[in-house]
Design a protein around this motif. Structure first.
Motif, PDB file in Angstrom:
ATOM      1  N   PRO A 244       0.915  -1.227  -0.032  1.00 48.13           N
ATOM      2  CA  PRO A 244       0.013  -0.493   0.079  1.00 48.13           C
ATOM      3  C   PRO A 244       0.718   1.039   0.100  1.00 48.13           C
ATOM      4  O   PRO A 244       0.245   2.582  -0.854  1.00 48.13           O
ATOM      5  N   THR A 247       1.995   2.006  -3.416  1.00 46.64           N
ATOM      6  CA  THR A 247       1.400   2.387  -4.640  1.00 46.64           C
ATOM      7  C   THR A 247       1.069   4.136  -4.537  1.00 46.64           C
ATOM      8  O   THR A 247       0.486   4.425  -5.556  1.00 46.64           O
ATOM      9  N   ALA A 248       0.769   4.259  -3.008  1.00 53.23           N
ATOM     10  CA  ALA A 248       0.215   5.914  -2.826  1.00 53.23           C
ATOM     11  C   ALA A 248       1.412   6.572  -3.318  1.00 53.23           C
ATOM     12  O   ALA A 248       1.506   7.793  -3.498  1.00 53.23           O
ATOM     13  N   GLY A 269      -2.244  -3.759  -2.899  1.00 47.68           N
ATOM     14  CA  GLY A 269      -2.331  -2.930  -2.572  1.00 47.68           C
ATOM     15  C   GLY A 269      -3.221  -1.365  -3.103  1.00 47.68           C
ATOM     16  O   GLY A 269      -2.958  -0.499  -3.150  1.00 47.68           O
ATOM     17  N   THR A 274      -7.405   2.575   2.891  1.00 50.60           N
ATOM     18  CA  THR A 274      -5.741   1.942   3.262  1.00 50.60           C
ATOM     19  C   THR A 274      -5.105   3.467   2.675  1.00 50.60           C
ATOM     20  O   THR A 274      -4.647   4.269   2.952  1.00 50.60           O
ATOM     21  N   LEU A 275      -5.631   4.010   0.858  1.00 56.97           N
ATOM     22  CA  LEU A 275      -4.931   4.402  -0.271  1.00 56.97           C
ATOM     23  C   LEU A 275      -4.945   5.841   0.639  1.00 56.97           C
ATOM     24  O   LEU A 275      -4.169   7.043   0.851  1.00 56.97           O
ATOM     25  N   LEU A 279      -2.617   8.853   1.368  1.00 58.06           N
ATOM     26  CA  LEU A 279      -2.237   9.685   0.804  1.00 58.06           C
ATOM     27  C   LEU A 279      -2.002  11.407   1.267  1.00 58.06           C
ATOM     28  O   LEU A 279      -1.215  11.548   1.062  1.00 58.06           O
ATOM     29  N   SER A 292      -7.518  12.882  -2.311  1.00 56.84           N
ATOM     30  CA  SER A 292      -7.848  11.583  -2.214  1.00 56.84           C
ATOM     31  C   SER A 292      -8.736  11.020  -3.679  1.00 56.84           C
ATOM     32  O   SER A 292      -8.711  10.262  -4.083  1.00 56.84           O
ATOM     33  N   LEU A 296      -7.754   9.086  -6.616  1.00 58.25           N
ATOM     34  CA  LEU A 296      -7.765   7.212  -6.601  1.00 58.25           C
ATOM     35  C   LEU A 296      -9.238   7.083  -7.831  1.00 58.25           C
ATOM     36  O   LEU A 296      -8.906   6.200  -8.179  1.00 58.25           O
TER      37      LEU A 296
END
Length: 437
Positions: A244, A247-248, A269, A274-275, A279, A292, A296
């Motif tokens: 994760p 990914t962020a 991730g 979670t992301l 972020l 976010s 996203l």
């Protein structure tokens, strides 16, 4: 996003993700027989796990054991499994393989656990799998999609949990080939079996579309060079097989350089909640502010468990009830659900091992093919396969960070076999009836 300060995000993230220092290894003890009842008393079963409560994988993953513990508490409050309560010991390895060896040996030799359940990480768990098998310790539901956990002849005590990276890569690759045909593809993957196994699946479908491959080391949080290389090669689609935090970091690095590819992210991730938190946290630490939802929106991910936002799903409702009773202050994320389902699955295997459980009996229960539950695809467990979930669905993140399924669940093998839709019915919580309330 304030471009004037986003560069500081990466320096802040480096501090946030700094891993624990290494630790010395202790000598292993003598081999335990597989039918040993080590860790079992008349009223308890002691199990252990290694988790990244600190270090580069902690953002996101540190909550897995929180979800698992809630389920074990619910089981214990309901009378336990066959009259025994589960004593769950969690050791922090900081996502550091050397530390993993130390804490796992502590769990086996000092705490004398019955089993290791849900040990997390490809680079970490790979350092203890041989040890656990040589000691006859059940090594169940590894939190990694590496193919290495599905080797029952070499490692009969080890079982996977999540969909393996090659199966997932195949499903992602087929989706990209069919829905993003002709677009240039780039890979951004972790430099270990996560990346290698994922690419083995992707290459079956999008090798001809792939123009660049970039890897990352979890000890280095500056991924701007890799994202710049992806941008420079003209990659319009970036497949990210990342934990994760990375990914962020990839999303933030892309925004920093004005790069807007279609991200396709593996299940490890791609949890929106979670992301979103990562972020905002990374940006805030760097003196920036981000949306976010804006960052996203449109991201494509894969999954095999129901999304926690699907409140009509009977399993989501079931685990939400446990969440609200035991860990109500924790956000109910897909990462938390991951740990809850994992614990529930172990509970099933322990129950199936009977009133006098041994290590061999729990391995036999895992191999029986009888474990049911929340997954939208089935487990691959049998005497011939120790693979976990055997497929995935594809989803897209909406601007409000909810998700929409854009391709229903499909299953495949770890080789070159076909990908086929999965329409099997799941058991309900009432049918499994693990936790008495």
């Amino acid at each position: 996003m304030r471009k004037t300060s986003i560069g500081a995000v990466f320096a802040a993230a480096a501090l946030t993700l700094s891993a624990c220092g290494g630790a010395g290894e202790s000598d292993g003890g003598g081999q335990q027989a597989a039918d040993s009842a080590v860790g079992v008393t008349k009223d308890t079963v002691v199990i252990g796990t290694h988790q990244p409560l600190t270090g580069p994988a902690a953002p996101g993953y540190s909550k897995i054991s929180v979800g698992a513990r809630a389920v074990y508490q619910a089981i214990n409050d309901g009378g336990g499994i066959n009259g025994r309560k589960i004593d769950y010991k969690v050791e922090d390895d900081g996502y550091n393989p050397t530390k993993t060896v130390e804490v796992v040996k502590k769990l086996v030799l000092q705490d004398k656990v019955f089993a290791i359940v849900g040990g997390l990480g490809t680079p970490t768990h790979s350092k203890v799998v041989d040890y656990l098998n040589s000691e006859g310790v059940p090594d169940l539901l590894v939190s990694s999609g590496a193919l290495a956990w599905d080797n029952p002849q070499k490692d009969p005590m080890t079982f996977g949990y999540q969909v393996d990276y090659t199966r997932e890569g195949k499903i992602q690759g087929k989706y990209v080939k069919e829905n993003l045909a002709g677009k240039k593809v780039g890979y951004f993957t972790q430099n270990d079996d996560v990346g290698r196994d994922t690419q083995a699946g992707l290459d079956q479908f999008v090798k001809d579309q792939t123009v660049v491959r970039q890897g990352y080391d979890s000890a280095n949080t500056d991924v701007t060079p890799q994202l710049s290389a992806l941008k420079g090669a003209g990659a319009e689609v970036v497949v990210c097989a990342c934990i994760p935090a990375f990914t962020a970091l990839a999303i933030l690095a892309a925004a920093k350089i004005g790069y807007h590819p279609q991200f396709v992210v593996s299940s490890i991730g791609a949890d929106p909640a979670t992301l979103s938190g990562l972020l905002q946290d990374f940006a805030k630490r760097g003196g920036a502010s981000v949306s976010s939802g804006q960052l996203l929106a449109g991201l494509i991910g894969t999954g095999y468990l129901p999304d926690v936002a699907q409140t009509s799903d009977p399993w989501v409702a079931y685990f939400k009830g446990i969440h609200d009773k035991y860990i109500a202050k924790e956000p109910f994320t897909n990462t938390v659900l991951f740990g809850m389902v994992q614990a529930y699955t172990f509970g099933q295997a322990l129950k199936a091992a009977g009133p006098d459980p041994t290590r061999q009996k729990v391995v036999d229960a895992m191999s029986s093919g009888a474990l049911k539950g929340p997954g939208l695809t089935p487990f691959g467990f049998s005497k011939e396969s120790h693979s976990g979930y055997t497929g995935a669905y594809v989803f897209k993140i909406n601007p409000d960070t909810t998700t929409t399924v854009i391709q229903p669940p499909a299953v495949t093998d770890r080789g070159t076999g076909a990908i086929t839709p999965y329409t099997g019915e799941r058991a309900t919580p009432e049918q499994v009836n693990l936790v008495r309330k």
